[in-house]
Design a protein around this motif. Structure first.
Motif, mmCIF file in Angstrom:
data_model
loop_
_atom_site.group_PDB
_atom_site.id
_atom_site.type_symbol
_atom_site.label_atom_id
_atom_site.label_comp_id
_atom_site.label_asym_id
_atom_site.label_seq_id
_atom_site.Cartn_x
_atom_site.Cartn_y
_atom_site.Cartn_z
ATOM 1 N N ARG A 231 0.830 -1.214 0.000
ATOM 2 C CA ARG A 231 0.000 0.000 0.000
ATOM 3 C C ARG A 231 0.859 1.257 0.000
ATOM 4 N NH1 ARG A 231 -3.544 -1.342 5.016
ATOM 5 N NH2 ARG A 231 -4.213 0.823 4.791
ATOM 6 N N CYS A 232 2.004 1.210 0.675
ATOM 7 C CA CYS A 232 2.916 2.352 0.629
ATOM 8 C C CYS A 232 3.435 2.561 -0.794
ATOM 9 C CB CYS A 232 4.087 2.136 1.586
ATOM 10 S SG CYS A 232 3.695 2.414 3.323
ATOM 11 N N GLN A 233 3.791 1.479 -1.462
ATOM 12 C CA GLN A 233 4.284 1.612 -2.828
ATOM 13 C C GLN A 233 3.218 2.203 -3.744
ATOM 14 O OE1 GLN A 233 5.803 -2.563 -3.315
ATOM 15 N NE2 GLN A 233 7.694 -1.538 -3.889
ATOM 16 N N ALA A 234 1.976 1.771 -3.560
ATOM 17 C CA ALA A 234 0.888 2.285 -4.404
ATOM 18 C C ALA A 234 0.600 3.753 -4.128
ATOM 19 C CB ALA A 234 -0.367 1.446 -4.168
ATOM 20 N N PHE A 239 8.705 3.491 2.689
ATOM 21 C CA PHE A 239 8.471 2.351 3.577
ATOM 22 C C PHE A 239 9.787 1.888 4.180
ATOM 23 C CE2 PHE A 239 8.179 -2.326 4.181
ATOM 24 C CZ PHE A 239 7.154 -2.364 5.114
ATOM 25 N N PHE A 240 9.780 1.712 5.511
ATOM 26 C CA PHE A 240 10.974 1.257 6.227
ATOM 27 C C PHE A 240 10.590 0.039 7.052
ATOM 28 C CE2 PHE A 240 14.380 1.009 9.205
ATOM 29 C CZ PHE A 240 15.452 1.719 8.697
ATOM 30 N N PHE A 241 11.206 -1.099 6.750
ATOM 31 C CA PHE A 241 10.945 -2.310 7.533
ATOM 32 C C PHE A 241 12.053 -2.455 8.565
ATOM 33 C CE2 PHE A 241 11.029 -6.961 8.263
ATOM 34 C CZ PHE A 241 9.747 -7.080 8.784
ATOM 35 N N LYS A 242 11.685 -2.331 9.833
ATOM 36 C CA LYS A 242 12.678 -2.257 10.898
ATOM 37 C C LYS A 242 13.157 -3.617 11.380
ATOM 38 C CE LYS A 242 13.384 -0.257 15.509
ATOM 39 N NZ LYS A 242 13.477 -1.488 16.314
ATOM 40 N N GLN A 243 12.219 -4.533 11.649
ATOM 41 C CA GLN A 243 12.626 -5.827 12.201
ATOM 42 C C GLN A 243 11.443 -6.787 12.217
ATOM 43 O OE1 GLN A 243 13.765 -4.574 16.187
ATOM 44 N NE2 GLN A 243 11.760 -5.085 16.995
ATOM 45 N N TRP A 244 11.758 -8.075 12.286
ATOM 46 C CA TRP A 244 10.723 -9.087 12.452
ATOM 47 C C TRP A 244 10.278 -9.188 13.897
ATOM 48 C CZ3 TRP A 244 7.904 -10.785 8.744
ATOM 49 C CH2 TRP A 244 8.415 -10.813 7.433
ATOM 50 N N GLY A 245 11.155 -8.852 14.813
ATOM 51 C CA GLY A 245 10.816 -8.948 16.226
ATOM 52 C C GLY A 245 11.158 -10.307 16.807
ATOM 53 N N GLY A 246 10.691 -10.519 18.035
ATOM 54 C CA GLY A 246 11.010 -11.745 18.750
ATOM 55 C C GLY A 246 11.910 -11.455 19.935
ATOM 56 N N ARG A 247 12.218 -12.461 20.680
ATOM 57 C CA ARG A 247 13.052 -12.267 21.870
ATOM 58 C C ARG A 247 14.422 -11.703 21.505
ATOM 59 N NH1 ARG A 247 12.901 -13.931 27.166
ATOM 60 N NH2 ARG A 247 14.921 -14.002 28.197
ATOM 61 N N THR A 248 14.984 -12.170 20.404
ATOM 62 C CA THR A 248 16.264 -11.640 19.914
ATOM 63 C C THR A 248 16.051 -11.174 18.477
ATOM 64 O OG1 THR A 248 16.929 -13.880 19.267
ATOM 65 C CG2 THR A 248 17.687 -13.085 21.408
ATOM 66 N N PRO A 249 15.446 -10.011 18.274
ATOM 67 C CA PRO A 249 15.025 -9.577 16.933
ATOM 68 C C PRO A 249 16.155 -9.429 15.939
ATOM 69 C CG PRO A 249 14.901 -7.773 18.511
ATOM 70 C CD PRO A 249 15.127 -9.016 19.311
ATOM 71 N N LYS A 250 17.356 -9.089 16.396
ATOM 72 C CA LYS A 250 18.470 -8.894 15.463
ATOM 73 C C LYS A 250 18.856 -10.214 14.784
ATOM 74 C CE LYS A 250 18.699 -4.632 16.875
ATOM 75 N NZ LYS A 250 18.056 -3.568 16.099
ATOM 76 N N ALA A 251 18.556 -11.330 15.465
ATOM 77 C CA ALA A 251 18.936 -12.636 14.909
ATOM 78 C C ALA A 251 18.081 -13.022 13.709
ATOM 79 C CB ALA A 251 18.824 -13.708 15.991
#
Length: 269
Positions: A231-234, A239-251
């Motif tokens: 939707r951002c592209q349209a 658009f900035f995708f920061k992270q997937w998340g989780g206990r250790t998101p950087k992994a």
């Protein structure tokens, strides 16, 4: 203070402390960090908040001694304002918010990113002509104008204003953001706790999406992030995708469908 937050370069906290107001606050990193900083003796985190909505070291407090800090940073940078607070919290005095804006006006070499979960109050304050006049009054004290120095334009071209929207229940926050004068308007869909079908991207310049991090993190479905990206592209929204998340998101990496999305809004001339 330098930061590991992917979409900014530095944090500046002229206020600290906050109160949880919606589900996106349930696992607030700042609340946990404030408790730790209080235990370490940090002077800025000795005010306790209401245990029902806040916690040790996370009571709302203002720090006038930090207001001139940006004047001493030599090189321009992107600055996340109040990573440990919300500038438009009801207990932040309007005049102190004006002094924060004055410091931003006095340092046009920096780009400031102000994010709130209280865009209703932000819209009321920033639209107030008397409040705006007080910003300029404070700015002239911080950095007196000489004959060659113009009054900064309004809205301040180096200040980006944003709101957090973690679920469709709060998609209406974008309406208050649109009602706020700003050079750049942005939405932080982090932690993204569900799809946002009702979100209107009209007059939004930038959207950050990301999953929740830390212990007890609630999972983000990839389709929620994909929908926002598409939707951002349209709509021609960065658009900035920061992270997937989780206990250790950087992994988990930062790729969405095989690539990173690190778009930034076009900066006004």
């Amino acid at each position: 203070m330098s930061t590991a937050i992917e979409w900014t370069e530095k944090t500046w906290n002229p206020t600290t402390g906050c109160d949880r107001i919606s589900a996106g606050c349930d696992n607030c990193y700042a609340l946990t960090l404030a408790k730790r900083l209080k235990g370490m003796g940090s002077a800025k985190y000795q005010t306790d908040g209401d245990p029902r909505t806040s916690g040790p070291g996370f009571g709302v407090a203002v720090h006038p001694d930090t207001l001139d800090a940006p004047l001493h940073w030599r090189t321009g940078r992107r600055v996340f304002v109040n990573s440990m607070s919300d500038l438009f919290h009801a207990r932040i005095p309007r005049d102190f918010a004006a002094r924060v804006f004055a410091a931003m006006a006095a340092t046009p070499q920096h780009t400031y990113q102000v994010l709130t979960k209280r865009p209703e109050r932000m819209a009321r304050i920033v639209n107030d002509a008397a409040w705006r006049s007080s910003v300029y009054l404070h700015e002239s004290v911080l950095k007196p104008r000489g004959p060659a120095r113009d009054i900064p334009p309004w809205p301040l071209p180096n200040v980006w204003l944003g709101t957090s929207i973690e679920s469709d229940e709060h998609a209406g926050r974008a309406d208050h953001l649109r009602a706020t004068p700003a050079a750049v308007r942005f939405i932080s869909a982090e932690p993204l706790l569900g799809p946002l079908p009702s979100l209107d991207l009209a007059r939004v310049d930038w959207l950050i999406a990301g999953g929740e991090s830390g212990p007890g993190a609630r999972p983000m479905h990839p389709d929620w992030a994909r929908d926002l990206r598409d939707r951002c592209q349209a709509a021609d929204v960065a658009f900035f995708f920061k992270q997937w998340g989780g206990r250790t998101p950087k992994a988990n990496g930062r790729e969405l469908d095989g690539r990173t999305w690190d778009q930034y809004p076009a900066v006004p001339d």
